[in-house]
Design an enzyme around this catalytic site. Structure first.
Site, PDB file in Angstrom:
ATOM      1  N   HIS A  76      11.264  24.166 -32.769  1.00  0.00           N
ATOM      2  CA  HIS A  76      12.183  25.845 -32.843  1.00  0.00           C
ATOM      3  C   HIS A  76      13.410  25.654 -31.621  1.00  0.00           C
ATOM      4  O   HIS A  76      14.561  25.747 -32.129  1.00  0.00           O
ATOM      5  CB  HIS A  76      11.132  26.751 -32.041  1.00  0.00           C
ATOM      6  CG  HIS A  76      10.402  27.394 -33.137  1.00  0.00           C
ATOM      7  ND1 HIS A  76       9.762  27.678 -32.221  1.00  0.00           N
ATOM      8  CD2 HIS A  76      10.231  27.284 -34.093  1.00  0.00           C
ATOM      9  CE1 HIS A  76       8.477  28.278 -33.457  1.00  0.00           C
ATOM     10  NE2 HIS A  76       9.070  27.738 -34.516  1.00  0.00           N
ATOM     11  N   HIS A 103       6.737  27.565 -44.609  1.00  0.00           N
ATOM     12  CA  HIS A 103       5.091  28.168 -44.170  1.00  0.00           C
ATOM     13  C   HIS A 103       5.749  28.756 -43.343  1.00  0.00           C
ATOM     14  O   HIS A 103       5.951  28.559 -41.927  1.00  0.00           O
ATOM     15  CB  HIS A 103       4.681  26.761 -43.666  1.00  0.00           C
ATOM     16  CG  HIS A 103       4.236  26.029 -45.144  1.00  0.00           C
ATOM     17  ND1 HIS A 103       4.909  25.341 -46.378  1.00  0.00           N
ATOM     18  CD2 HIS A 103       2.730  25.790 -45.561  1.00  0.00           C
ATOM     19  CE1 HIS A 103       4.040  24.826 -46.965  1.00  0.00           C
ATOM     20  NE2 HIS A 103       3.369  24.923 -46.591  1.00  0.00           N
ATOM     21  N   SER A 126       9.521  30.823 -36.458  1.00  0.00           N
ATOM     22  CA  SER A 126      10.703  29.918 -37.424  1.00  0.00           C
ATOM     23  C   SER A 126      11.713  31.365 -37.905  1.00  0.00           C
ATOM     24  O   SER A 126      12.701  30.592 -38.378  1.00  0.00           O
ATOM     25  CB  SER A 126      10.483  29.087 -38.254  1.00  0.00           C
ATOM     26  OG  SER A 126       9.159  29.528 -39.181  1.00  0.00           O
ATOM     27  N   GLU A 162       4.777  32.882 -47.077  1.00  0.00           N
ATOM     28  CA  GLU A 162       3.853  33.152 -46.492  1.00  0.00           C
ATOM     29  C   GLU A 162       2.635  32.849 -47.446  1.00  0.00           C
ATOM     30  O   GLU A 162       2.520  34.418 -48.199  1.00  0.00           O
ATOM     31  CB  GLU A 162       4.142  34.009 -45.220  1.00  0.00           C
ATOM     32  CG  GLU A 162       2.792  34.124 -44.520  1.00  0.00           C
ATOM     33  CD  GLU A 162       1.883  33.089 -44.016  1.00  0.00           C
ATOM     34  OE1 GLU A 162       2.337  31.957 -43.546  1.00  0.00           O
ATOM     35  OE2 GLU A 162       0.564  32.736 -44.718  1.00  0.00           O
ATOM     36  N   ASP A 184       2.970  29.914 -52.582  1.00  0.00           N
ATOM     37  CA  ASP A 184       2.933  28.817 -52.468  1.00  0.00           C
ATOM     38  C   ASP A 184       4.072  28.474 -51.750  1.00  0.00           C
ATOM     39  O   ASP A 184       5.496  27.637 -52.683  1.00  0.00           O
ATOM     40  CB  ASP A 184       1.611  28.135 -53.087  1.00  0.00           C
ATOM     41  CG  ASP A 184       1.553  26.998 -53.013  1.00  0.00           C
ATOM     42  OD1 ASP A 184       1.948  25.947 -51.699  1.00  0.00           O
ATOM     43  OD2 ASP A 184       0.997  25.987 -53.195  1.00  0.00           O
ATOM     44  N   GLY A 185       4.031  27.930 -50.851  1.00  0.00           N
ATOM     45  CA  GLY A 185       5.358  26.917 -50.488  1.00  0.00           C
ATOM     46  C   GLY A 185       5.721  26.004 -51.399  1.00  0.00           C
ATOM     47  O   GLY A 185       6.914  25.098 -51.148  1.00  0.00           O
ATOM     48  N   ASP A 245       6.915  23.676 -42.397  1.00  0.00           N
ATOM     49  CA  ASP A 245       6.050  23.103 -41.462  1.00  0.00           C
ATOM     50  C   ASP A 245       4.415  23.745 -41.428  1.00  0.00           C
ATOM     51  O   ASP A 245       4.340  24.771 -41.706  1.00  0.00           O
ATOM     52  CB  ASP A 245       6.042  24.186 -40.479  1.00  0.00           C
ATOM     53  CG  ASP A 245       6.411  24.271 -39.454  1.00  0.00           C
ATOM     54  OD1 ASP A 245       5.044  23.282 -38.541  1.00  0.00           O
ATOM     55  OD2 ASP A 245       5.644  25.645 -38.729  1.00  0.00           O
TER      56      ASP A 245
HETATM   57  C1  LIG Z   1       2.318  26.569 -38.551  1.00  0.00           C
HETATM   58  S1  LIG Z   1       2.724  27.724 -39.590  1.00  0.00           S
HETATM   59  C2  LIG Z   1       4.026  28.552 -39.891  1.00  0.00           C
HETATM   60  C3  LIG Z   1       4.799  28.575 -38.342  1.00  0.00           C
HETATM   61  C4  LIG Z   1       6.365  28.953 -38.559  1.00  0.00           C
HETATM   62  N1  LIG Z   1       6.508  27.690 -39.423  1.00  0.00           N
HETATM   63  C5  LIG Z   1       6.829  28.974 -36.860  1.00  0.00           C
HETATM   64  O1  LIG Z   1       7.329  27.780 -36.937  1.00  0.00           O
HETATM   65  O2  LIG Z   1       6.906  29.674 -36.101  1.00  0.00           O
HETATM   66  C6  LIG Z   1       1.490  27.364 -41.456  1.00  0.00           C
HETATM   67  C7  LIG Z   1       1.421  28.874 -41.639  1.00  0.00           C
HETATM   68  O3  LIG Z   1       1.647  28.790 -43.266  1.00  0.00           O
HETATM   69  C8  LIG Z   1       1.022  29.194 -44.169  1.00  0.00           C
HETATM   70  N2  LIG Z   1       0.483  28.393 -44.904  1.00  0.00           N
HETATM   71  C9  LIG Z   1      -1.295  27.491 -45.193  1.00  0.00           C
HETATM   72  N3  LIG Z   1      -0.712  27.416 -46.616  1.00  0.00           N
HETATM   73  C10 LIG Z   1       0.612  27.962 -47.501  1.00  0.00           C
HETATM   74  C11 LIG Z   1       0.707  27.552 -48.789  1.00  0.00           C
HETATM   75  N4  LIG Z   1       0.836  26.406 -49.427  1.00  0.00           N
HETATM   76  N5  LIG Z   1       2.359  28.290 -48.818  1.00  0.00           N
HETATM   77  C12 LIG Z   1       2.916  29.254 -48.189  1.00  0.00           C
HETATM   78  N6  LIG Z   1       2.290  29.128 -46.669  1.00  0.00           N
HETATM   79  C13 LIG Z   1       1.378  28.670 -46.495  1.00  0.00           C
HETATM   80  C14 LIG Z   1      -0.223  29.849 -42.878  1.00  0.00           C
HETATM   81  O4  LIG Z   1      -0.777  30.909 -43.537  1.00  0.00           O
HETATM   82  C15 LIG Z   1       0.543  29.666 -41.270  1.00  0.00           C
HETATM   83  O5  LIG Z   1       0.830  30.576 -41.659  1.00  0.00           O
END
Ligand SMILES: C[S@@+](CC[C@H](N)C(=O)[O-])C[C@H]1O[C@@H](n2cnc3c(N)ncnc32)[C@H](O)[C@@H]1O
Length: 288
Positions: free
Chosen positions: A18, A41, A102, A120, A145-146, A166
């Site tokens: 961050h 993500h 983030s 998300e 899906d990210g 992420d």
């Molecule tokens: C490490 S966390 C994100 C933290 C955030 N980026 C932050 O810095 O505050 C990863 C997130 O990705 C989500 N996630 C998992 N697979 C995903 C995908 N294929 N596409 C989008 N989100 C996904 C999870 O549910 C989780 O909330």
């Protein structure tokens, strides 16, 4: 999908990620022209550190808990300022209860002309994130899906921006997926700034991952890694890394100040280490 970021919010890895994300945004905002942040993500955006989940692990205590409202040497303090100001602004009565993920941090640093696209995939976390940004016309929150967004949402129409990738690293093959994802995304948006997060722990294939990234022949790629303890203890993360593609020309110098400070402040044993280096490219000042 078992990963929930509330258990980890504000930990040492979030502090590095961050703090760097804030530097990238502040740099983008030096020009009037609008930019977009694509957060593939995104998590839930705002974390209650007093919640049962966050209290259960208490990871933030050894992360942001060791930084906020403490003495910080002047140069590191200046670099951390945008990030720490955002955290303080969320806790106007002092203390530390709310922590920005983030997308929230991004939103707090954006100007009226800038835009956020956040993905998300976890249904509950998507709902929470969507509610947080309800009515905010500068932000678009999508249950998608990210990894797909790296294709479908690039390049942004602003033609300037930051892509944060992420992933939770809860399934095998995420390092390869990250390198492949960058390859695909860079072809669509070669002028963009990319920030990729990855974990460091025992047995992680870091040399192979770095080699795979170098093989992409992307000209400017900076790496920042921080380990807070030995990786012999196999429970949880011992460190984390960031790959920054097309970094601001100021970032390497900032990391050279920030990383030693974070290593010293966040270390959990004498094996803590930190490094910033170019995976590809040189320290040649340039303008975008
Ligand atoms: C490490 S966390 C994100 C933290 C955030 N980026 C932050 O810095 O505050 C990863 C997130 O990705 C989500 N996630 C998992 N697979 C995903 C995908 N294929 N596409 C989008 N989100 C996904 C999870 O549910 C989780 O909330």
């Amino acid at each position: 999908m078992n990963y929930r970021h509330i258990y980890h919010a504000g930990n040492f890895a979030d502090v590095l990620k961050h703090a760097v994300l804030a530097r990238l945004i502040v740099y983008m905002a030096q020009k009037d022209k609008a930019f977009r942040v694509l957060d593939t993500h995104a998590g839930i955006g705002l974390y209650d550190l007093s919640s049962e989940e966050a209290q259960k692990t208490g990871e933030w205590v050894d992360g942001i808990g060791r930084i906020l409202d403490t003495d910080i040497p002047a140069k590191a303090k200046a670099i951390l300022e945008p990030y720490l100001t955002a955290v303080r602004d969320l806790n106007p009565d002092g203390g530390l209860t709310l922590y920005p993920g983030s997308p929230k941090l991004t939103r707090m640093l954006m100007r009226p002309q800038d835009r956020l696209s956040a993905m998300e995939l976890h249904p509950d976390d998507y709902e929470t994130l969507h509610r947080l940004f309800d009515g905010d016309f500068q932000s678009r929150i999508t249950e998608l899906d990210g990894w797909l967004a790296l294709g479908a949402h690039l390049p942004p129409k602003e033609k300037r921006g930051i892509v944060l990738v992420d992933p939770p690293f809860e399934i095998a093959g995420e390092y390869e997926r990250l390198a492949d994802g960058l390859h695909k995304a860079y072809r669509r948006f070669s002028g963009g700034t990319f920030c990729l997060w990855y974990p460091l722990k025992q047995g992680t294939p870091i040399a192979e991952f770095h080699a795979a990234l170098q093989a992409l022949e992307i000209p400017k790629m900076l790496c920042a890694e921080l380990s807070v303890r030995s990786d012999r203890d196999t429970t949880g993360l011992s460190g984390s890394g960031l790959i920054i593609v097309n970094p601001p020309f100021t970032l390497k110098g900032e990391l050279d100040i920030l990383l030693p400070f974070l290593k010293d402040r966040l270390k959990q044993d004498r094996h803590a280490s930190a490094r910033a280096f170019w995976l590809r490219g040189e320290e040649v000042p340039e303008r975008d």
